[in-house]
Design an enzyme around this catalytic site. Structure first.
Site, short mmCIF file in Angstrom:
data_model
loop_
_atom_site.label_atom_id
_atom_site.label_comp_id
_atom_site.label_asym_id
_atom_site.label_seq_id
_atom_site.Cartn_x
_atom_site.Cartn_y
_atom_site.Cartn_z
N ASP A 36 2.68 7.86 6.67
CA ASP A 36 1.77 8.44 5.68
C ASP A 36 0.30 8.34 6.07
OD1 ASP A 36 3.61 9.40 4.00
OD2 ASP A 36 3.60 7.67 2.63
N GLY A 207 -15.74 1.48 6.32
CA GLY A 207 -16.03 2.77 6.93
C GLY A 207 -16.54 3.77 5.91
N LYS A 208 -16.51 3.42 4.64
CA LYS A 208 -17.05 4.36 3.64
C LYS A 208 -18.55 4.44 3.84
CE LYS A 208 -13.55 4.15 0.09
NZ LYS A 208 -13.27 5.56 -0.20
N HIS A 267 -11.59 -5.20 -0.08
CA HIS A 267 -12.63 -4.16 -0.19
C HIS A 267 -13.86 -4.62 -0.97
CE1 HIS A 267 -9.36 -1.93 1.29
NE2 HIS A 267 -8.85 -1.52 0.15
N ARG A 370 -23.53 -1.93 -7.52
CA ARG A 370 -24.75 -1.69 -8.28
C ARG A 370 -25.53 -2.99 -8.41
NH1 ARG A 370 -24.65 -1.55 -14.70
NH2 ARG A 370 -26.63 -0.55 -15.14
#
Ligand SMILES: *[C@@H]1O[C@H](CO)[C@@H](O)[C@H](O)[C@H]1NC(C)=O
Ligand SMILES: *[C@@H]1O[C@H](CO)[C@@H](O)[C@H](O)[C@H]1NC(C)=O
Ligand SMILES: *[C@@H]1O[C@H](CO)[C@@H](O)[C@H](O)[C@H]1NC(C)=O
Ligand SMILES: *[C@@H]1O[C@H](CO)[C@@H](O)[C@H](O)[C@H]1NC(C)=O
Length: 790
Positions: A36, A207-208, A267, A370
């Site tokens: 996937d 990697g974002k 993450h 934030r």
């Protein structure tokens, strides 16, 4: 077979036409080539790498691999490759040509046996020899379940390493274990096969684009951020990933992991680290970035049960029951929602709450980090006028927007009343501010908004970083273990925590709102529906049944509840004592059990009369007070540095005199005894806190000790059977003069001694703890369920 020959011929042809390469050849092997992740992201990422790098000097071949036999595997793989798409910012003609080349440079390999790996390596070598190419390196991308890692790693190490002079990079996908122990085990196995610099552990969040830009942003905007990136200016930091999807179809995985392991441990923690770590002088130095990140982990307070609020969407239990083929009454304790409060004791961040939140089946899909600043202005002007100008009264925030949500693109937003940020023009562009959109209560026009010039999928960014050897975009072994070390105690302690059930989607309304209360988190609204009650609980009347232990009062609970009870009882004793005599003389033991107690006292007991408290030591090891083995050092790190006890009320044991340790003629014991007599009325401590060793020792009074078990109420030097051997200790008779003695016993390891002690009488030479019996004071036992019941 004909297909294979034909395919190989094409392959070589394509390579020849590109073999002008001087920098050498790179072979990329994608394991799990038809899975996937490969279908959705990895092939596209490899294609992007090819497009970006085709004219930069390296030549490439791409080797998809799986367990499937040659012919069907090849068919499956090329079906995926044919669907590769051209990014919108790429010229269609160029892209079509490159795609054609990419397909020709790609090959399928069955890798199911040791011979298959040897064959692959030989093929690569033969090809390079034939084309006269120098080998630059090999990338092995593990897109396979973790149970397959060791086997594949063994084959690569034994037969697929490139020749000397060329590099090897292996890329690993999460999960990397499910707690500290399993992560250590997996790490130890892999370390046998690969060197640290060869391993690239992927956290695709790094990697974002918005996450990857946090450090560069902090670096390029130092002039603005240096004065405000700290506890005096920052109100709070939030890192959030909200999902609308649920876990349906994935519960066999999810049931073992839950939201904290799935999202928060990796993450969100990584994004938080980029925000709170000290900025290295040069953010391009991977080594320094990693070092600073590790230091950040060390500054975090340990998590406690009340650091988290947990929920589970209502349909989860039945989905899990169905997919895992469990009985109707199956109870799942896996959280699908979590909010966690994290704190740091660094000088920069002390007191600033960091909130990490994620959940499935929520009302919107969005991810962001934030930083909300304190509002330091008082605005006298009326509200209408206030909104007209770019007022100092509006909220100030910096947002790294990972994607989705109202903006539906990665972005960096900075409130206009903060500063206009420096952004790299070649990769980020200023977006048109639409005032119809609101972000965190403000129209978009209140922000400087930047979005990427080219939107790149996280995997494309990471694959490019693997190619460039940029290790700061990956999780090192040390980093991984630090993160699991941080999260594992919470995961252990919440396994019997009730979960709040929520319906899912917009119907959740305010059910999952939470707030910071007394150092932890709690849901804002009271529990409306049923609680999910894990069955593992002790019978609730247990406390009542066992109210005595060795003829003295017993308090028993799970360790965390027990500690919280003990801390409250200590505060009560302190308040009473100060009311009576103006002072509270507290003698504390060393060892590991009291550490959590100290932390609890430091963080939750703001009413404790520290100003009137004298702190004494029950015992000390003969090491310098700055040594990490020192009881005083531990007391200092976990309690004294966080509370305001006057310096002159703190009484460490004088083990270090005349630049030597515990020498009898230095008379440290007499010195301490004299201090006690001078300051503590009738040498009677208001409260003595003791522990118990597995051999029945207490304080530093060991079985068959020559000193301290009987005789005068003094201070003595003793010998411990374990290192460091030399100790200083209050004697039993001195302890027994106290008004109150609390004994804390925690953990399974103490079960045997707890059982034994419940049967024996007063035999201090065999079990010194059995000699604790205050002559006119009170003794209370605090024993957790694990110690009591095993
Ligand atoms: C892979 O190895 C297995 C077992 O040795 C063998 O049967 C198979 O033919 C090999 N596959 C290829 C493509 O060589
Ligand atoms: C990895 O390969 C090297 C060289 O062949 C070998 O010495 C070493 O034992 C291997 N490691 C393991 C854990 O098998
Ligand atoms: C920062 O580090 C990178 C990588 O080591 C190096 O190329 C660069 O020159 C350094 N920049 C400065 C300003 O020292
Ligand atoms: C002093 O301590 C002893 C021993 O614990 C006790 O018997 C006595 O009552 C105490 N005296 C006072 C004045 O508290």
């Amino acid at each position: 077979m004909l297909g294979r020959v034909l395919c190989a011929a094409l392959f070589v042809g394509a390579l020849q036409s590109l073999a002008k390469a001087s920098q050498g050849h790179i072979s990329v092997v994608l394991l799990g080539a038809t899975g996937d992740l490969a279908k959705k992201y990895l092939w596209q990422g490899l294609f992007q790498l090819y497009m970006d790098q085709v004219s930069n000097g390296h030549s490439f071949t791409f080797h998809g691999a799986a367990l499937t036999a040659q012919e069907p595997g090849e068919r499956l793989m090329f079906e995926v490759l044919k669907k590769l798409s051209c990014p919108p910012d790429e010229a269609p003609n160029r892209c079509a040509v490159l795609k054609d080349q990419f397909l020709k440079l790609s090959q399928y390999h069955q890798l199911s046996s040791a011979e298959n790996y040897t064959a692959l390596s030989r093929e690569i070598e033969a090809l390079l020899r034939q084309e006269g190419l120098k080998e630059a390196g090999r990338i092995f991308y593990f897109s396979v379940p973790p149970f397959a890692y060791t086997e594949i790693a063994r084959h690569i190490n034994s037969s697929c390493r490139p020749p000397p002079g060329a590099w090897l990079r292996v890329v690993l996908e999460k999960p990397f274990g499910h707690d500290l122990e399993s992560a250590q085990q997996l790490a130890a196995e892999l370390t046998g096969f690969f060197r640290e610099e060869e391993m690239y552990r992927v956290d695709h969040y790094l990697g974002k684009q918005a996450v990857a830009h946090i450090l560069p942003f902090r670096d390029q905007n130092r002039q603005f951020l240096d004065p405000i990136w700290n506890r005096h200016h920052v109100e709070r930091v939030e890192v959030v990933l909200k999902e609308t999807v649920d876990a349906k179809g994935r519960t066999s995985f999810y049931e073992q992991y839950g939201v904290i392991r799935d999202v928060l441990q990796n993450h969100l923690t990584e994004a938080l680290m980029f925000l709170i770590m000290e900025l290295p002088a040069n953010v391009s130095r991977a080594e320094e970035v990693l070092q600073h990140k590790l230091q950040s982990f060390q500054s975090l307070w340990g998590l406690e049960k009340n650091s988290a609020v947990l929920g589970q969407y209502q349909a989860y239990a039945s989905q899990a029951q169905e997919e895992l083929q469990q009985a109707q009454d199956y109870v799942s304790t896996t959280p699908t929602f979590a909010g966690v409060l994290i704190r740091s004791d660094s000088l920069r961040w002390e007191g600033v709450p960091f909130l990490l939140t994620s959940g499935k089946a929520l009302d919107e899909r969005v991810g962001y980090a934030r930083v909300l600043f304190k509002n330091r202005a008082y605005c006298t002007q009326s509200e209408t006028l206030r909104d007209a100008g770019h007022s100092q009264c509006k909220a100030k925030q910096i947002i790294f927007y990972f994607g989705h949500g109202a903006l539906n693109t990665p972005a960096v937003l900075v409130s206009r009343n903060l500063f206009r940020p420096v952004m790299p023009k070649d990769s980020w562009k200023e977006a048109v501010a639409r005032s119809d959109l609101h972000i965190f209560g403000q129209p978009l026009s209140d922000y400087y908004v930047y979005s990427p010039v080219k939107e790149r999928d996280a995997y494309s960014v990471l694959i490019s970083n693997i190619y460039h050897g940029r290790k700061d975009f990956f999780i090192t072994t040390e980093n991984l273990l630090a993160s699991w070390g941080f999260w594992t105690p919470l995961l252990d302690s919440i396994s019997h925590q009730p979960l709040r059930l929520y319906p899912g989607g917009v119907e959740n309304q305010h059910l999952l709102d939470f707030e910071m209360v007394s150092g932890g988190l709690a849901f804002t609204l009271a529990e409306p529906a049923e609680l999910l009650n894990p069955t593992r609980h002790m019978p609730s009347d247990y406390k009542a049944i066992q109210s005595k232990y060795r003829q003295s009062p017993l308090v028993s609970a799970w360790s965390e509840d027990l500690i919280s009870q003990l801390a409250s009882d200590m505060e009560e004793a302190a308040v009473r004592s100060v009311a009576r005599s103006g002072q509270f003389h507290l003698a504390l033991s060393g060892g590991s059990s009291p550490v959590i107690l100290f932390q609890r006292l430091a963080r939750h007991h703001y009413g404790f009369p520290w100003k009137h408290t004298h702190i004494w030591l029950v015992d000390e090891r003969c090491v310098p007070l700055t040594d990490s083995e020192s009881n005083f050092f531990s007391l200092h790190s976990h309690l004294l540095q966080s509370v305001r006890v006057p310096y002159f009320n703190i009484h460490p044991m004088p083990v270090h005199l005349n630049r030597r340790l515990c020498v009898e003629e230095d008379r440290g014991t007499e010195l301490y005894a004299k201090d006690i007599v001078a300051l503590v009325a009738n040498a009677s401590f208001d409260l003595v806190l003791l522990g118990v060793g597995t051999d029945g020792h207490t304080a530093s009074l060991f079985p068959r000790s020559e000193n301290g078990l009987e005789g005068a109420p003094t201070v003595v030097l003793t010998e411990s059977p374990v290192k460091p051997h030399q100790r200083m200790s209050l004697s039993l008779p001195l302890i027994n003069r106290a008004r109150q003695v609390f004994v804390l016993v925690l953990g399974k390891g103490k079960h045997d001694i707890t059982t034994l002690l419940s049967r024996v009488g007063h035999e201090p030479t065999k079990w010194p703890i059995s000699g604790v019996s205050p002559s006119s004071g009170q003794l209370v036992w605090y024993v957790d369920y694990e110690a009591l019941l095993g």
